[in-house]
Design a protein around this motif. Structure first.
Motif, mmCIF file in Angstrom:
data_model
loop_
_atom_site.group_PDB
_atom_site.id
_atom_site.type_symbol
_atom_site.label_atom_id
_atom_site.label_comp_id
_atom_site.label_asym_id
_atom_site.label_seq_id
_atom_site.Cartn_x
_atom_site.Cartn_y
_atom_site.Cartn_z
ATOM 1 N N ARG A 557 22.502 6.881 -7.699
ATOM 2 C CA ARG A 557 21.059 6.820 -7.418
ATOM 3 C C ARG A 557 20.279 7.798 -8.294
ATOM 4 N N LYS A 558 20.917 8.898 -8.595
ATOM 5 C CA LYS A 558 20.270 9.865 -9.495
ATOM 6 C C LYS A 558 20.005 9.190 -10.843
ATOM 7 N N LEU A 559 21.008 8.492 -11.356
ATOM 8 C CA LEU A 559 20.844 7.810 -12.647
ATOM 9 C C LEU A 559 19.796 6.693 -12.559
ATOM 10 N N THR A 560 19.785 5.990 -11.443
ATOM 11 C CA THR A 560 18.799 4.919 -11.254
ATOM 12 C C THR A 560 17.376 5.485 -11.271
ATOM 13 N N THR A 561 17.192 6.572 -10.565
ATOM 14 C CA THR A 561 15.855 7.197 -10.523
ATOM 15 C C THR A 561 15.486 7.731 -11.903
ATOM 16 N N GLY A 562 16.473 8.257 -12.606
ATOM 17 C CA GLY A 562 16.221 8.741 -13.962
ATOM 18 C C GLY A 562 15.783 7.622 -14.895
ATOM 19 N N ARG A 563 16.386 6.456 -14.737
ATOM 20 C CA ARG A 563 15.961 5.335 -15.581
ATOM 21 C C ARG A 563 14.534 4.907 -15.257
ATOM 22 N N TYR A 564 14.152 5.028 -13.986
ATOM 23 C CA TYR A 564 12.757 4.759 -13.629
ATOM 24 C C TYR A 564 11.838 5.720 -14.381
ATOM 25 N N PHE A 565 12.223 6.987 -14.410
ATOM 26 C CA PHE A 565 11.413 7.974 -15.140
ATOM 27 C C PHE A 565 11.215 7.544 -16.595
ATOM 28 N N ALA B 589 15.696 -1.438 -8.420
ATOM 29 C CA ALA B 589 17.135 -1.127 -8.492
ATOM 30 C C ALA B 589 17.640 -0.272 -7.326
ATOM 31 N N LEU B 590 16.827 0.634 -6.888
ATOM 32 C CA LEU B 590 17.287 1.535 -5.831
ATOM 33 C C LEU B 590 17.333 0.783 -4.499
ATOM 34 N N PRO B 591 18.443 0.855 -3.769
ATOM 35 C CA PRO B 591 18.479 0.154 -2.487
ATOM 36 C C PRO B 591 17.497 0.776 -1.499
ATOM 37 N N ALA B 592 16.973 -0.061 -0.596
ATOM 38 C CA ALA B 592 15.928 0.394 0.327
ATOM 39 C C ALA B 592 16.373 1.622 1.117
ATOM 40 N N GLU B 593 17.635 1.638 1.508
ATOM 41 C CA GLU B 593 18.069 2.744 2.370
ATOM 42 C C GLU B 593 18.165 4.058 1.606
ATOM 43 N N ALA B 594 18.095 3.997 0.278
ATOM 44 C CA ALA B 594 18.173 5.224 -0.514
ATOM 45 C C ALA B 594 16.851 5.994 -0.510
ATOM 46 N N PHE B 595 15.773 5.354 -0.094
ATOM 47 C CA PHE B 595 14.474 6.040 -0.113
ATOM 48 C C PHE B 595 14.384 7.054 1.024
#
Lengths: 595, 595
Positions: A557-565, B589-595
């Motif tokens: 998830r860290k990498l996913t959020t980073g790609r959003y950035f 990309a981020l699953p809903a439960e990750a928020f």
């Protein structure tokens, strides 16, 4: 109605895996900060924040502070007890010098705890925050005797502290200040004048308050060259450290303001109050900058903190509130509607926050670690390099983080729709509280000017050149498939920043208004570069965990959020560069009287 | 402490020289709106706004509305007298149909007056604004008898009006609403249920309030297909138009909220209240959209209005406040410091506001003129084209203008530094008031979805294609040295918008989340294109004045401000395009439960 849980796993990831604090055990105090000690401190700090401080956040806002006719100020219900719990827990002296009762732990750890405190209750956090600033200033500039008199009680939290700069006719331009200091035969001074906007200026949390006050000694030069700094306690201190006489300083009024109602913002009237010169005569501004720089980092931290707590509450609502259907078809067909987290535009807002929060936390802690290095390293070159970096980054952390904190609090409120506008939900308080952080400790425009006008040029541009070299080295060392998008993102934005820096160097000389007109865009570009660096470091640490077989969904998830950035935040860089390069003309062309 | 002066010269320039209203004298009501009549109305409206409404803005905020135990609501001191002055001045019926007591003047003129009212006192302006929306909906969907019963008193301002959509569990998703309507033998209905967030739901300004209420007729289909619209007056109306029985609707509570304290935001409890079906059974949403679309334009206008009034006060402060020196050396060497207007970053903020205010005013009035064309033109094709344009632009005006209104109020507060945060200076009220406009009448995210999900695709994209053709024609017709930078700016941003539109057409089909994820960036790009068009029209009118030898410094300054828009606002377009084209993946990309 709001809640807060300290993002401990995120903090641990930054401290243990990104910053790798264990590598710095040669620094004083760091050996004591073993991973399990750090974890225990984060855990306890998180409990204090969630269970003691946050429950007072909304009630404190609604009740506010009250000034009694005798000039005393009552803080909201529960604040005194919470403050006692904070002080007795030893939180105030976490990173302070053990010689004066501190625990000597890393400053970066105190910053992590400070994030929790500000997120849980920003108005509360200002009381100990200002006392810490006062202590650090006395620590840096005080005589041994002054340190012995004032530090132990400031560090234990028994006494509070404040900084007194602003006067009715001068805030930014301290050269105009009029508060005067008259030398006395015993070496002390009599301080007279009025200071305004003094946060935590008067309250009932501590038995004494140590004011640091800028004033002009009789006969001193005009302007900034005639300003000295004084310790002016509410109660004088006796030899044995106990309380002496009440001093001639009183809170004349507390301000009605937009937010941080639980912090008393005071007009302070000094009437021949006894003061003690701190540092050299007429060098008060320099001494005050010790306090100010640290305070600026603390204010940037408030921006991050409010962004985090607002995010948490908006995310919880978005997962709970049923309204409409996903664009791709029902996600919860058994329910009357889908939770609004299915909507891309709701996610966009939350991910903006999240990409900032996580990147900003890494950048903030990375910067704070440089504070440790600057003060504790045995290597003079390392100290200097760390101090350079922190000086460069301080206005960026202050201005960019507070702007984002405010904007994200606003967007978090937006996620709740109409409910976000209603007091009982608590979201609008985050906005009102966050708002001040863009103003105090030097309005954000002043930070931008500090960056382009002072920090860039200082020592022939040594600080920025060293940082650019560090970035280039990082890019070079980490080229390769794994990190490629992050490294590309960093290299590109760094190139934009280098181009902007070059442009400023070329054109700022010709016309200083070129630098002024582009200063805020430059600061944003600088922040984006810092965040791109932080995200590259975060991604690198996450990937290393994966390679070591120690990763879980947290790292993914860290990498996913980073790609959003990279995809959705970094594109602003080019716009800032274009605006900056349009120069002074569009900004200065209109005559003043036309406004 | 704040002040407001209606920007009459700017308004005149837009109405007379840019829109050239005199060209439309063939439209009903326009012949009466000769330039001198327009000028007189602007003059009188400006006086009302400055002398009657604005002086109540801060006091109204501080006092707020009060609900008595009998459910009645008292507005702040002075509001009733101000409202009477407003109603007796005939302002409420300015553009309404003369058959029902209106003056029949152009809608665009009513919009100009509405800007003044909202700028002077946003909370006040909501009372007549909502009544006008109710009147227009009855005008569009009511029977002749309903029109005769309700319109004259709504148009004279004797009666107020509201719209009742939201319920505790549903705001955006009206399909979930539960308020029920039970048919009665006499053709009326008994309405029961609870509505929340009802602006102006109860007050003491008018003797009666006409609520328009969405409810579900017993046995109607679930979801949005079973919703009908009802007229539910506070007091029933007798045959002769006088007040009859008190109806079963009462204000159960007023909300404590962030701002617009002088407007009563009510929980409305309906207990077998008598209601009259407005429009067709189960077609209530369609009818409500008449009201909503107009209300959305009104809310966008609030964004412009608050941006203007906040700008005026910040600009006055910036010219007055002495602090620091110009980067290029003292501008007022005889004074202790220079006024802060010398600082490029202060100017940057003020010019951001100004470039928006002037461009947005032109775009808003231009759009409102299309409202006149859509309703009053004799040419069916012209009516359709105008209606298409207005439909397309409505979500843009609502969302972009309110975001800018809020952000500019925030920056105006920033210009005042610490004083901006203190209540007595009045700047923080602008921020708190402006905040709601991004939320109500459909949160801004909903506007973005309306734009990409409905307005773009409707009728095979007819509206957007027609507008693009209009822009291309304008560019083609105005190529030439005089307007070159403005035409280049417009052509470039239009190309970006066309590319984004194309991208959405290609990728939104494949995955609707592509459209959702880019919707807000698309809306911003759309707004920037609209503003570039507005600025090109403003510049063209200014240059024509110069060519005719009729120009003065006003026209020169208009061009200067327009060049600021090109250099410092338009560069954001590319960032929006880049973000949009990154598509759904980073957002989803981020699953809903990750928020």
């Amino acid at each position: 109605m709001t809640s807060y849980a300290a993002p401990i796993r995120d903090m641990q990831f930054v401290l243990h895996d990104v910053l790798q604090l264990s590598k710095y055990s040669n620094l004083p105090g760091f050996a004591d900060a073993s991973p399990d000690v750090i974890d225990a401190i984060l855990e306890e700090g998180g409990k204090l924040a969630a269970n003691v401080l946050h429950p007072l956040n909304q009630s404190g806002d609604q009740e506010g502070c009250r000034r009694e006719s005798d000039g005393s100020v009552k803080t909201p219900k529960g604040f005194k007890e919470a403050y006692d719990a904070y002080a007795q827990g030893g939180w105030q002296g976490l990173s302070a010098d053990p010689d004066y009762g501190g625990q000597g732990l890393p400053y970066v750890l105190a910053i992590a705890v400070g994030e929790m405190v500000s997120a849980a209750n920003m108005a509360f956090g200002m009381y100990p925050g200002l006392a810490r600033g006062a202590a650090d200033t006395i620590y840096a500039h005080g005589t041994d005797e002054q340190k012995k008199t004032w530090l132990p009680k400031l560090i234990s939290g028994e006494w509070g502290g404040t900084m007194n700069l602003t006067e009715p006719h001068c805030g930014t331009d301290l050269g105009l200040l009029r508060t005067k200091a008259v030398p006395q035969p015993d070496g002390s001074y009599k301080i007279s004048g009025q200071k305004i906007f003094i946060s935590a200026g008067e309250h009932d949390l501590t038995e004494n308050i140590v004011h640091l006050v800028l004033a002009r000694i009789e006969g001193a030069p005009e302007g900034t060259k005639g300003i000295s700094l004084f310790i002016v306690p509410k109660f004088l201190a006796k030899e044995d450290g106990s309380l002496g006489e009440r001093n001639g300083v009183v809170c004349g009024k507390i301000e009605e303001k937009m937010g941080i109602h639980a912090n008393s913002t005071c007009v302070m009237d000094y009437d021949e109050a006894t003061g003690y010169l701190l540092g050299e005569e007429n060098k008060g501004l320099r001494a005050m900058f010790t306090m100010m720089n640290e305070a600026r980092i603390g204010v940037g931290l408030q921006g991050l903190a409010v962004s985090e707590v607002a995010y948490q509450n908006a995310a919880a609502y978005a997962k709970d509130r049923l309204q409409g259907r996903a664009l791709t078809g029902p996600a919860a067909p058994d329910k009357p509607a889908d939770p609004i987290i299915v909507h891309p535009d709701v996610r966009r807002m939350l991910l903006d926050h999240r990409a900032f929060n996580e990147g900003a936390r890494a950048l903030m802690y990375w910067s704070a670690l440089h504070g440790d290095l600057a003060h504790r390293s045995e290597d003079a070159e390392e100290r200097q390099k760390a101090d350079d970096f922190l000086g460069l980054m301080t206005p960026v952390l202050k201005a960019y983080f507070t702007e984002k904190g405010y904007w994200h609090a606003t967007n978090a409120q937006q996620v709740l729709g109409g409910h976000g506008y209603i007091q009982e939900w608590g979201m609008e308080q985050f906005v009102r509280d966050a708002r001040i952080a863009m103003i105090y400790e030097g309005a954000n425009g002043i930070q931008a000017l500090d960056l382009v006008g002072r920090k860039l040029a200082r020592d022939g541009g040594r600080a920025v050149q060293a940082w650019f070299a560090e970035l280039d080295q990082f890019v070079k060392d980490n080229r390769g498939d794994d990190l490629k998008p992050f490294i590309d993102g960093l290299a590109n934005v760094k190139a934009d920043l280098a181009e902007a820096t070059q442009w400023l160097a070329m054109n700022g000389m010709k016309d200083p208004n070129n630098a002024g007109a582009g200063s805020m865009d430059y600061l944003h570009l600088f922040a984006l570069t810092g965040l791109a660096y932080a995200w590259a470091m975060l991604a690198k640490a996450a990937i290393e965990k994966k390679k070591a077989g120690e990763a879980d969904e947290f790292h993914e998830r860290k990498l996913t959020t980073g790609r959003y950035f990279l995809a959705r935040v970094l594109p602003d860089a080019k716009a800032h560069l274009a605006k900056l390069k349009s120069g002074a003309e569009p900004v200065m062309a209109l005559p003043a009287e036309a406004f």
